[in-house]
Design a protein around this motif. Structure first.
Motif, mmCIF file in Angstrom:
data_model
loop_
_atom_site.group_PDB
_atom_site.id
_atom_site.type_symbol
_atom_site.label_atom_id
_atom_site.label_comp_id
_atom_site.label_asym_id
_atom_site.label_seq_id
_atom_site.Cartn_x
_atom_site.Cartn_y
_atom_site.Cartn_z
ATOM 1 N N THR A 50 0.813 -1.223 0.000
ATOM 2 C CA THR A 50 0.000 0.000 0.000
ATOM 3 C C THR A 50 0.845 1.270 0.000
ATOM 4 N N ASN A 51 2.157 1.119 -0.048
ATOM 5 C CA ASN A 51 3.051 2.273 -0.111
ATOM 6 C C ASN A 51 3.398 2.530 -1.576
ATOM 7 N N PRO A 52 2.897 3.633 -2.154
ATOM 8 C CA PRO A 52 3.148 3.883 -3.573
ATOM 9 C C PRO A 52 4.626 4.022 -3.921
ATOM 10 N N ILE A 53 5.447 4.491 -2.992
ATOM 11 C CA ILE A 53 6.882 4.632 -3.261
ATOM 12 C C ILE A 53 7.508 3.255 -3.482
ATOM 13 N N VAL A 55 5.912 0.540 -4.498
ATOM 14 C CA VAL A 55 5.373 0.024 -5.756
ATOM 15 C C VAL A 55 6.081 0.680 -6.944
ATOM 16 N N LEU A 56 6.361 1.968 -6.840
ATOM 17 C CA LEU A 56 7.048 2.663 -7.930
ATOM 18 C C LEU A 56 8.497 2.199 -8.096
ATOM 19 N N GLN A 57 9.132 1.734 -7.017
ATOM 20 C CA GLN A 57 10.468 1.156 -7.154
ATOM 21 C C GLN A 57 10.410 -0.071 -8.059
ATOM 22 N N ALA A 58 9.416 -0.917 -7.834
ATOM 23 C CA ALA A 58 9.254 -2.096 -8.681
ATOM 24 C C ALA A 58 8.920 -1.686 -10.111
ATOM 25 N N ALA A 59 8.045 -0.699 -10.257
ATOM 26 C CA ALA A 59 7.681 -0.225 -11.596
ATOM 27 C C ALA A 59 8.928 0.225 -12.353
ATOM 28 N N ARG A 60 9.777 0.983 -11.680
ATOM 29 C CA ARG A 60 11.000 1.470 -12.318
ATOM 30 C C ARG A 60 11.883 0.316 -12.769
ATOM 31 N N TRP A 61 12.062 -0.689 -11.896
ATOM 32 C CA TRP A 61 12.919 -1.821 -12.254
ATOM 33 C C TRP A 61 12.358 -2.547 -13.475
ATOM 34 N N TRP A 62 11.064 -2.829 -13.461
ATOM 35 C CA TRP A 62 10.456 -3.545 -14.589
ATOM 36 C C TRP A 62 10.506 -2.713 -15.864
ATOM 37 N N TYR A 63 10.341 -1.417 -15.753
ATOM 38 C CA TYR A 63 10.440 -0.551 -16.930
ATOM 39 C C TYR A 63 11.836 -0.645 -17.540
ATOM 40 N N LEU A 64 12.857 -0.564 -16.698
ATOM 41 C CA LEU A 64 14.233 -0.568 -17.174
ATOM 42 C C LEU A 64 14.703 -1.936 -17.663
ATOM 43 N N HIS A 65 14.263 -3.007 -17.008
ATOM 44 C CA HIS A 65 14.788 -4.327 -17.324
ATOM 45 C C HIS A 65 13.830 -5.195 -18.124
ATOM 46 N N GLY A 66 12.590 -4.784 -18.230
ATOM 47 C CA GLY A 66 11.600 -5.549 -18.980
ATOM 48 C C GLY A 66 11.403 -4.981 -20.364
ATOM 49 N N GLU A 67 10.171 -4.716 -20.693
ATOM 50 C CA GLU A 67 9.804 -4.270 -22.040
ATOM 51 C C GLU A 67 9.481 -2.779 -22.085
ATOM 52 N N GLY A 68 10.064 -2.028 -21.176
ATOM 53 C CA GLY A 68 9.799 -0.588 -21.145
ATOM 54 C C GLY A 68 8.365 -0.307 -20.739
ATOM 55 N N GLY A 69 7.746 0.655 -21.375
ATOM 56 C CA GLY A 69 6.384 1.060 -21.036
ATOM 57 C C GLY A 69 5.326 0.018 -21.331
ATOM 58 N N THR A 70 5.657 -0.985 -22.130
ATOM 59 C CA THR A 70 4.682 -2.038 -22.445
ATOM 60 C C THR A 70 4.832 -3.267 -21.554
ATOM 61 N N ASP A 71 5.801 -3.246 -20.644
ATOM 62 C CA ASP A 71 6.022 -4.392 -19.762
ATOM 63 C C ASP A 71 4.810 -4.575 -18.844
ATOM 64 N N ALA A 77 2.119 -2.242 -11.928
ATOM 65 C CA ALA A 77 2.610 -1.429 -10.802
ATOM 66 C C ALA A 77 2.114 0.007 -10.918
ATOM 67 N N ILE A 78 2.128 0.553 -12.117
ATOM 68 C CA ILE A 78 1.614 1.911 -12.323
ATOM 69 C C ILE A 78 0.107 1.943 -12.074
ATOM 70 N N GLU A 79 -0.598 0.943 -12.567
ATOM 71 C CA GLU A 79 -2.052 0.870 -12.358
ATOM 72 C C GLU A 79 -2.376 0.770 -10.871
ATOM 73 N N TRP A 80 -1.625 -0.043 -10.125
ATOM 74 C CA TRP A 80 -1.873 -0.187 -8.694
ATOM 75 C C TRP A 80 -1.566 1.118 -7.959
ATOM 76 N N THR A 81 -0.502 1.811 -8.376
ATOM 77 C CA THR A 81 -0.171 3.102 -7.781
ATOM 78 C C THR A 81 -1.292 4.109 -8.030
ATOM 79 N N ARG A 82 -1.833 4.097 -9.244
ATOM 80 C CA ARG A 82 -2.965 4.976 -9.568
ATOM 81 C C ARG A 82 -4.154 4.657 -8.662
ATOM 82 N N HIS A 83 -4.410 3.379 -8.459
ATOM 83 C CA HIS A 83 -5.493 2.961 -7.572
ATOM 84 C C HIS A 83 -5.250 3.469 -6.145
ATOM 85 N N LEU A 84 -4.025 3.326 -5.667
ATOM 86 C CA LEU A 84 -3.707 3.789 -4.314
ATOM 87 C C LEU A 84 -3.886 5.304 -4.181
#
Length: 115
Positions: A50-53, A55-71, A77-84
């Motif tokens: 429930t801590n958006p910070i 969740v955003l750490q995970a979002a950043r890692w997946w963005y950088l190491h996964g498929e970018g914005g389509t990962d 993670a971004i959607e869950w942060t928006r929900h929070l």
């Protein structure tokens, strides 16, 4: 410098950025740092973080190491942060895609094991 970081890693916190696998789109579970794996598993679980910070750490890692914005992990993670942040319902289709992606990465053999 964090204990997890190597001299050639760049990062703004204790979570290293592995430049060799940055945006390759080919993530294997063994590539995922323990902290990110824990947060990601939490996002798939019954009681997500429930801590958006965090969740955003995970979002950043997946963005950088996964498929970018389509990962899918980044998108969830971004959607869950928006929900929070807004309290609006989250997108169940995006969550389903996230679970399927975690299975493809090796987090579980079946998406139902993640819940």
């Amino acid at each position: 410098m964090s204990h997890d970081q190597q001299p050639n890693d760049i990062a703004i916190d204790a979570i290293p950025i592995d430049l060799e696998i940055t945006q390759t789109g080919d993530v294997d579970l063994s590539d995922v740092p323990d902290d990110i794996e824990s947060i990601t598993r939490g996002l798939a679980g019954e009681q997500p973080p429930t801590n958006p910070i965090v969740v955003l750490q995970a979002a950043r890692w997946w963005y950088l190491h996964g498929e970018g914005g389509t990962d899918p992990a980044f998108q969830w993670a971004i959607e869950w942060t928006r929900h929070l942040a807004t309290g609006t319902p989250s997108d169940s289709e995006r969550f389903d895609a996230f679970l399927a992606y975690l299975v493809s990465v090796g987090f579980a053999d079946d998406r139902h094991e993640l819940r």
